[in-house]
Design an enzyme around this catalytic site. Sequence first.
Site, PDB file in Angstrom:
ATOM      1  N   LYS A  24       0.864  -1.192   0.000  1.00  0.00           N
ATOM      2  CA  LYS A  24       0.000   0.000   0.000  1.00  0.00           C
ATOM      3  C   LYS A  24       0.896   1.236   0.000  1.00  0.00           C
ATOM      4  O   LYS A  24       1.815   1.349   0.832  1.00  0.00           O
ATOM      5  CB  LYS A  24      -0.846  -0.037   1.266  1.00  0.00           C
ATOM      6  CG  LYS A  24      -2.203   0.605   1.177  1.00  0.00           C
ATOM      7  CD  LYS A  24      -2.971   0.249   2.461  1.00  0.00           C
ATOM      8  CE  LYS A  24      -4.312   0.901   2.535  1.00  0.00           C
ATOM      9  NZ  LYS A  24      -4.938   0.684   3.852  1.00  0.00           N
TER      10      LYS A  24
HETATM   11  O1  G3P Z   1      -7.617   1.459   5.919  1.00  0.00           O
HETATM   12  C1  G3P Z   1      -7.950   2.707   5.429  1.00  0.00           C
HETATM   13  C2  G3P Z   1      -9.284   3.246   5.882  1.00  0.00           C
HETATM   14  O2  G3P Z   1     -10.269   2.260   5.775  1.00  0.00           O
HETATM   15  C3  G3P Z   1      -9.279   3.978   7.179  1.00  0.00           C
HETATM   16  O3  G3P Z   1     -10.558   4.261   7.654  1.00  0.00           O
HETATM   17  O4  G3P Z   1     -11.993   4.811   9.587  1.00  0.00           O
HETATM   18  O5  G3P Z   1      -9.573   5.476   9.630  1.00  0.00           O
HETATM   19  O6  G3P Z   1     -11.180   6.628   8.122  1.00  0.00           O
HETATM   20  P1  G3P Z   1     -10.845   5.365   8.805  1.00  0.00           P
END
Ligand code: G3P
Length: 220
Positions: A83
Site C-alpha cells: 500500500k
Molecule cells: O484502511 C484505510 C481506511 O479504511 C481507514 O478508515 O476509519 O480510519 O477513516 P478510517
Amino acid sequence: MKFFIDTADIDEIRELAVTGLLDGVTTNPSLIAKSGRPLFDVLGEICEAVEGPVSAEVTATNVESMIAEGHKLAQIAKNITVKVPLTWDGLRACRALRAESIQVNITLCFTSAQAILAAKAGASFVSPFIGRLDDISQNGMQLIQDIVQIYRQYPDSIQTEVLVASVRHPLHAVEAAKLGANVITLPPKVLRQMINHPFTDIGLKAFLEDWDKTGQKIIK
Ligand code: G3P
C-alpha cells in the site's frame, strides 16, 4: 463485490475468516499501531489466516525508500499487496512495483482526479476514503460513483479495482454494491452489523417455538 476486512487484529480476522466471507484484509500504520504488535509478526499471521490480498502500507515518503520497503513487505507472503499513499512518489513507487508484478493498493484517495492518476500508475487497487469525506460534509459515495463511472469508460486499459475504504456503517456497503464497486474494506464492527434485523430474530424464535410444539425432529 469482494469483502476485505479493515483491521490488524488477528483474533478478529481469524474469527471472521471462518464465515468464509472474507476475500482479503487491509491494514494501515494506525491499525498496526492499535494492535500494539510488531509489524512483521502481525502481517505474517494475517497472511496465513486469509488467502486473499493483505494490504501492508509503506511508511517511507520518498520513492526509493518506498520501493525498498515494498520489496521487504512483499517478501512476507505471496498475498501481500503493498500500500502506498497517493503522492507523486507513491505513484512512481506503484509503477516500479507493478513492473515487478507486485500488487499495489494506492491509498488516501479523496478525488476522482487522484483516482485517474492511480489507474495511470497501474495500481491494482485504489482506496477512496468515503467516511473521512462524509465527516467533512462532502459526499463520499458520490466519489465512488464517479470513479466507477470513469474506470468503466476504459475497460481495456484500466484494471485498477475500486476498493471502498473508511467505511462507517452497513449502508455504505449497500450503496457501494449498488454502484458496482469492486471491493469494500469493512471494519469488523460494520461486517457484524450487516446481518442484523430484529424481524430475523423474532421470526426465527417463532418458527422454533412452533416446531417444538410438533414434537418432531429432522434428525432423530
Ligand atoms: O484502511 C484505510 C481506511 O479504511 C481507514 O478508515 O476509519 O480510519 O477513516 P478510517
